[in-house]
Design an enzyme around this catalytic site. Structure first.
Site, PDB file in Angstrom:
ATOM      1  N   THR A  29      30.061  -7.230 -11.267  1.00  0.00           N
ATOM      2  CA  THR A  29      28.625  -7.320 -11.524  1.00  0.00           C
ATOM      3  C   THR A  29      28.195  -6.246 -12.505  1.00  0.00           C
ATOM      4  O   THR A  29      29.015  -5.446 -12.954  1.00  0.00           O
ATOM      5  CB  THR A  29      27.839  -7.227 -10.195  1.00  0.00           C
ATOM      6  OG1 THR A  29      26.493  -7.661 -10.391  1.00  0.00           O
ATOM      7  CG2 THR A  29      27.828  -5.803  -9.664  1.00  0.00           C
ATOM      8  N   ASN A  30      26.914  -6.250 -12.871  1.00  0.00           N
ATOM      9  CA  ASN A  30      26.333  -5.236 -13.747  1.00  0.00           C
ATOM     10  C   ASN A  30      25.249  -4.501 -12.993  1.00  0.00           C
ATOM     11  O   ASN A  30      24.652  -5.059 -12.071  1.00  0.00           O
ATOM     12  CB  ASN A  30      25.672  -5.904 -14.963  1.00  0.00           C
ATOM     13  CG  ASN A  30      26.646  -6.255 -16.048  1.00  0.00           C
ATOM     14  OD1 ASN A  30      27.851  -6.123 -15.897  1.00  0.00           O
ATOM     15  ND2 ASN A  30      26.118  -6.695 -17.162  1.00  0.00           N
ATOM     16  N   ARG A  31      24.928  -3.321 -13.439  1.00  0.00           N
ATOM     17  CA  ARG A  31      23.808  -2.596 -12.844  1.00  0.00           C
ATOM     18  C   ARG A  31      22.504  -3.226 -13.301  1.00  0.00           C
ATOM     19  O   ARG A  31      22.241  -3.326 -14.491  1.00  0.00           O
ATOM     20  CB  ARG A  31      23.833  -1.149 -13.316  1.00  0.00           C
ATOM     21  CG  ARG A  31      24.879  -0.327 -12.640  1.00  0.00           C
ATOM     22  CD  ARG A  31      24.831   1.098 -13.132  1.00  0.00           C
ATOM     23  NE  ARG A  31      23.637   1.792 -12.658  1.00  0.00           N
ATOM     24  CZ  ARG A  31      23.529   3.110 -12.649  1.00  0.00           C
ATOM     25  NH1 ARG A  31      24.508   3.865 -13.105  1.00  0.00           N
ATOM     26  NH2 ARG A  31      22.431   3.670 -12.196  1.00  0.00           N
ATOM     27  N   SER A  32      21.717  -3.689 -12.380  1.00  0.00           N
ATOM     28  CA  SER A  32      20.397  -4.216 -12.717  1.00  0.00           C
ATOM     29  C   SER A  32      19.582  -4.360 -11.453  1.00  0.00           C
ATOM     30  O   SER A  32      20.031  -4.983 -10.492  1.00  0.00           O
ATOM     31  CB  SER A  32      20.534  -5.594 -13.382  1.00  0.00           C
ATOM     32  OG  SER A  32      19.261  -6.201 -13.494  1.00  0.00           O
ATOM     33  N   VAL A  96      23.589  -9.969 -17.628  1.00  0.00           N
ATOM     34  CA  VAL A  96      24.628 -10.973 -17.387  1.00  0.00           C
ATOM     35  C   VAL A  96      26.002 -10.316 -17.526  1.00  0.00           C
ATOM     36  O   VAL A  96      26.237  -9.576 -18.481  1.00  0.00           O
ATOM     37  CB  VAL A  96      24.494 -12.118 -18.412  1.00  0.00           C
ATOM     38  CG1 VAL A  96      25.530 -13.208 -18.144  1.00  0.00           C
ATOM     39  CG2 VAL A  96      23.088 -12.699 -18.392  1.00  0.00           C
TER      40      VAL A  96
END
Ligand code: C5P
Length: 222
Positions: A29-32, A96
């Site tokens: 995943t990504n940091r958001s 994304v």
């Protein structure tokens, strides 16, 4: 009373991270936090737009008056965005994941002492912003984000060209923007670069929503 500035308009917003499964229990995943994207969806709805918010998993309440499409992976996000077309404008604020695991393992990968580590092969995810920008049913106004840690404006100008979108909202994420409540951004358009002051994410959202309304009302090119 005057009609709401975005009455009759449909705006697509992406927000939050995507989650790309490696096996049934692990993901990339990504940091958001989704805070900026959700605030934009709320601000557009407040101006009277019909808003479709395509969001990855976030720990935020649904913004009031917004139609939600909840997704996990980037490919699901793209499908939900295409299903939401036509739209007058699209704002891609999601973080994304650029890559997914090439082969999702059907069972949990086991940690066996003394055995080689499982290989993690990556596959490229679709670029949703670029796909919408080149879409046969392209929204009239397509807006992307650029999170940069250096050369913020130069990278954003190049990104605008590369992605084929109309505007890029660029921010410096070398500080503590992620999950934070404030954001200092630059708005990169065909006409040039505007430096906006450091503002609460809700105010960045309100300013951007007002610009979207002005542009759609003007009928001019973005
Ligand atoms: O390429 P980069 O991730 O830096 O570009 C950021 C912009 O592109 C954001 O607007 C983000 O929502 C969008 N993006 C996308 N699909 C991807 C990667 C980025 O829509 N696979």
């Amino acid at each position: 009373a005057l009609p709401a500035p975005l009455a009759g308009r449909h705006v697509l917003v992406t927000s939050g991270p995507t989650q790309e499964p490696i096996d049934p229990v692990r993901y990339i995943t990504n940091r958001s936090s989704g805070r900026q994207g959700h605030a934009i969806a709320a601000a557009l709805a407040a101006l009277g737009a019909r808003v479709t918010l395509v969001s990855g998993p976030v720990a935020l309440p649904d913004p009031p008056g917004v139609g939600m499409a909840r997704i996990g992976t980037a490919r699901e996000m793209l499908a939900a965005c295409e299903a939401a077309l036509p739209a007058d404008a699209a704002v891609c604020a999601a973080a994304v994941a650029d890559w997914r695991s090439a082969g999702m393992a059907p069972q949990k990968l086991k940690k066996v002492p003394g055995q080689p580590l499982p290989p993690l092969e990556l596959a490229l995810n679709p670029d949703i912003l670029a796909t919408l920008s080149a879409h046969p049913r392209r929204p009239r106004l397509v807006v992307g984000f650029a999170a940069e840690t250096e050369n913020v404006v130069a990278n954003a100008v190049a990104k605008r060209q590369r992605k084929g979108c109309d505007w890029i909202v660029a921010n410096d994420v070398s500080g503590d923007v992620f999950g934070g409540s404030r954001n200092a951004v630059h708005l990169v358009t065909a006409g040039g670069v505007e430096d906006w002051p450091d503002l609460p994410k809700e105010e960045v959202a309100a300013k951007l929503a007002a610009r979207v309304a002005e542009t759609l009302a003007g009928g001019a090119e973005a």
